[in-house]
Design a protein around this motif. Sequence first.
Motif, PDB file in Angstrom:
ATOM      1  N   MET A  67      49.816  14.557   9.632  1.00 41.01           N
ATOM      2  CA  MET A  67      48.918  13.916  10.627  1.00 41.01           C
ATOM      3  C   MET A  67      47.762  13.368  10.996  1.00 41.01           C
ATOM      4  SD  MET A  67      47.119  18.065  12.460  1.00 41.01           S
ATOM      5  CE  MET A  67      48.796  19.144  11.304  1.00 41.01           C
ATOM      6  N   LYS A  68      47.882  13.200  11.847  1.00 42.36           N
ATOM      7  CA  LYS A  68      46.709  12.037  12.100  1.00 42.36           C
ATOM      8  C   LYS A  68      45.912  12.730  13.291  1.00 42.36           C
ATOM      9  CE  LYS A  68      50.102   8.027  13.415  1.00 42.36           C
ATOM     10  NZ  LYS A  68      51.075   7.442  14.311  1.00 42.36           N
ATOM     11  N   THR A  69      44.574  12.159  12.874  1.00 42.68           N
ATOM     12  CA  THR A  69      43.223  12.827  13.373  1.00 42.68           C
ATOM     13  C   THR A  69      43.146  12.241  14.353  1.00 42.68           C
ATOM     14  OG1 THR A  69      42.562  14.179  11.867  1.00 42.68           O
ATOM     15  CG2 THR A  69      41.318  13.676  12.668  1.00 42.68           C
ATOM     16  N   VAL A  70      42.221  12.048  14.589  1.00 40.18           N
ATOM     17  CA  VAL A  70      41.613  11.429  16.663  1.00 40.18           C
ATOM     18  C   VAL A  70      39.892  11.658  16.342  1.00 40.18           C
ATOM     19  CG1 VAL A  70      40.856  10.575  18.567  1.00 40.18           C
ATOM     20  CG2 VAL A  70      43.904  10.846  17.794  1.00 40.18           C
ATOM     21  N   PHE A  71      38.637  10.510  15.689  1.00 39.38           N
ATOM     22  CA  PHE A  71      37.519  10.944  15.797  1.00 39.38           C
ATOM     23  C   PHE A  71      36.915   9.744  16.397  1.00 39.38           C
ATOM     24  CE2 PHE A  71      33.580  10.252  12.839  1.00 39.38           C
ATOM     25  CZ  PHE A  71      33.503  11.960  13.160  1.00 39.38           C
ATOM     26  N   SER A  72      35.937  10.408  17.093  1.00 37.35           N
ATOM     27  CA  SER A  72      34.665   9.422  17.952  1.00 37.35           C
ATOM     28  C   SER A  72      32.837   9.511  16.800  1.00 37.35           C
ATOM     29  CB  SER A  72      34.896   9.836  19.002  1.00 37.35           C
ATOM     30  OG  SER A  72      33.309   9.112  19.589  1.00 37.35           O
ATOM     31  N   PRO A  73      32.791   8.753  16.691  1.00 36.11           N
ATOM     32  CA  PRO A  73      31.292   9.127  15.537  1.00 36.11           C
ATOM     33  C   PRO A  73      30.582   9.044  16.907  1.00 36.11           C
ATOM     34  CG  PRO A  73      31.866   6.603  15.757  1.00 36.11           C
ATOM     35  CD  PRO A  73      32.819   7.650  15.683  1.00 36.11           C
ATOM     36  N   LEU A  74      30.883   8.992  18.492  1.00 33.94           N
ATOM     37  CA  LEU A  74      29.549   9.132  19.105  1.00 33.94           C
ATOM     38  C   LEU A  74      29.117  10.880  18.986  1.00 33.94           C
ATOM     39  CD1 LEU A  74      30.834   6.523  22.268  1.00 33.94           C
ATOM     40  CD2 LEU A  74      29.017   6.396  20.675  1.00 33.94           C
ATOM     41  N   HIS A  75      29.503  11.320  18.487  1.00 31.09           N
ATOM     42  CA  HIS A  75      29.234  13.110  18.901  1.00 31.09           C
ATOM     43  C   HIS A  75      27.652  13.756  18.665  1.00 31.09           C
ATOM     44  CE1 HIS A  75      29.198  14.271  14.376  1.00 31.09           C
ATOM     45  NE2 HIS A  75      30.284  12.910  14.230  1.00 31.09           N
ATOM     46  N   ALA A  76      27.737  11.921  17.071  1.00 34.42           N
ATOM     47  CA  ALA A  76      26.607  12.304  16.401  1.00 34.42           C
ATOM     48  C   ALA A  76      25.447  11.712  17.953  1.00 34.42           C
ATOM     49  CB  ALA A  76      26.344  11.329  15.264  1.00 34.42           C
ATOM     50  N   GLY A  77      25.463  11.774  19.110  1.00 31.49           N
ATOM     51  CA  GLY A  77      24.372  11.951  19.788  1.00 31.49           C
ATOM     52  C   GLY A  77      23.641  12.679  20.126  1.00 31.49           C
ATOM     53  N   HIS A  78      24.297  13.862  20.383  1.00 27.35           N
ATOM     54  CA  HIS A  78      24.185  15.036  20.468  1.00 27.35           C
ATOM     55  C   HIS A  78      23.875  15.643  19.920  1.00 27.35           C
ATOM     56  CE1 HIS A  78      24.623  18.915  23.045  1.00 27.35           C
ATOM     57  NE2 HIS A  78      25.478  19.047  22.102  1.00 27.35           N
ATOM     58  N   ALA A  79      22.378  15.563  19.129  1.00 28.81           N
ATOM     59  CA  ALA A  79      21.855  16.292  17.824  1.00 28.81           C
ATOM     60  C   ALA A  79      20.524  16.225  17.912  1.00 28.81           C
ATOM     61  CB  ALA A  79      22.329  14.511  16.918  1.00 28.81           C
ATOM     62  N   GLY A  80      20.084  16.916  17.476  1.00 32.91           N
ATOM     63  CA  GLY A  80      18.136  18.374  17.473  1.00 32.91           C
ATOM     64  C   GLY A  80      17.913  18.281  19.370  1.00 32.91           C
ATOM     65  N   ASN A  81      19.331  19.637  19.626  1.00 34.62           N
ATOM     66  CA  ASN A  81      19.032  19.720  20.450  1.00 34.62           C
ATOM     67  C   ASN A  81      18.357  21.549  20.104  1.00 34.62           C
ATOM     68  OD1 ASN A  81      22.113  19.699  19.685  1.00 34.62           O
ATOM     69  ND2 ASN A  81      22.542  20.999  21.136  1.00 34.62           N
ATOM     70  N   PHE A  82      18.123  22.512  21.183  1.00 33.69           N
ATOM     71  CA  PHE A  82      17.855  23.662  20.837  1.00 33.69           C
ATOM     72  C   PHE A  82      19.023  23.722  21.394  1.00 33.69           C
ATOM     73  CE2 PHE A  82      14.614  21.679  18.550  1.00 33.69           C
ATOM     74  CZ  PHE A  82      14.158  22.934  17.912  1.00 33.69           C
ATOM     75  N   GLU A  83      18.733  25.593  21.721  1.00 36.70           N
ATOM     76  CA  GLU A  83      19.605  26.582  22.478  1.00 36.70           C
ATOM     77  C   GLU A  83      18.820  28.459  22.624  1.00 36.70           C
ATOM     78  OE1 GLU A  83      22.991  29.041  20.446  1.00 36.70           O
ATOM     79  OE2 GLU A  83      22.608  27.520  18.932  1.00 36.70           O
ATOM     80  N   LEU A  84      18.760  28.652  23.624  1.00 41.42           N
ATOM     81  CA  LEU A  84      18.150  30.327  23.221  1.00 41.42           C
ATOM     82  C   LEU A  84      19.767  31.377  23.136  1.00 41.42           C
ATOM     83  CD1 LEU A  84      16.354  32.249  24.288  1.00 41.42           C
ATOM     84  CD2 LEU A  84      17.786  31.903  26.839  1.00 41.42           C
TER      85      LEU A  84
END
Length: 343
Positions: free
Chosen positions: A1-18
């Motif tokens: 099975m082929k996987t598609v992946f982007s390293p750009l996901h890592a830019g969404h980091a250090g964020n907070f949530e309620l």
Amino acid sequence: MKTVFSPLHAGHAGNFELISGAIVPAFEKPSRAEFIKARVESEKLGPILPPATHDLAAARQVHTSEFIDFLPTVWPLWEASGRTGSALPFTWPTRGLRGDVRPQSIDALLGFYSFDGGASFVKGTWEAIKSSYDVALTAAALVKGGEISAFALCRPPGHHAGAAFMGGYCYINNAAVAAQWFRDQGARRVSILDVDYHHGNGTQEIFYSRGDVQVLNLHGDPMTEYPFFLGHADERGAGAGEGFNVNYPMPFGTTWDAWNASLEDACAKLAAYAPEVVVVSLGVDTFEKDPISRFKLKTADYPKIGRRIAKLGLPTLFVMEGGYAVEEVGINAVGVLTGFEDR
């Protein structure tokens, strides 16, 4: 099975949530995708491919243009207002208030286009959202091109995002985008099977009045579990969509036998619908050690899920959604995929 992946996901980091009365570091973090990617590699599932770049036309097929246009502006507007840290809403239009007038303040806009405090932004968030969307469409094209299956290792996830709202770590609904893309490419019927612990409220909202995309959700009972305001068993679709939305709400503590009974029923309904392609919203937060979920599935259960889906004998796109027991998320997600491959 082929996987598609982007390293750009890592830019969404250090964020907070309620969540639970506190503003805390988001449970949805870059290590999730990295653990899954590492497991894909160690299990030799197949090649890992970069996504092609797509325009946003497919996103506008399931989301409003106003919402899609808003997403890339969030961080610039937040910075222009003099703030740093996570861009989070703190007020929402609700019953008795006006939700038909689009405000101008970034604080108000964040509330206008969201349903909770779980979809925050930092500087790299939009690039991560766009890359996740590109991943989903690229993997969908592999299936359309003849692959029996493909894995879209999407981050951030998508199934809580509706036509004009974000929430629950989700911004663009990748599974809905892919399902609509398959329809636009000629598939007469598509099924979305959502096995994430949390109800895919955004996916339900998008397709609720349509009969060309079947939506089946296995999830925690909304009487006691997030996202609370959709996911009841009596939500069956409306108009042309009557009967094509099926929910399987289950109580805290659900174990494999009860969960699997819902999966069997969902697969029977899916087979009766006879879609040309299946999109699986693959959440593994049903795991017994997940920090924000309350089901009791074990690691050994996940390959069984993949094997059951494979028995449908249909082209299948897996789109990554939730799963927050970080060290185990890769083992469990890839367990579903290797189970499918072992059919």
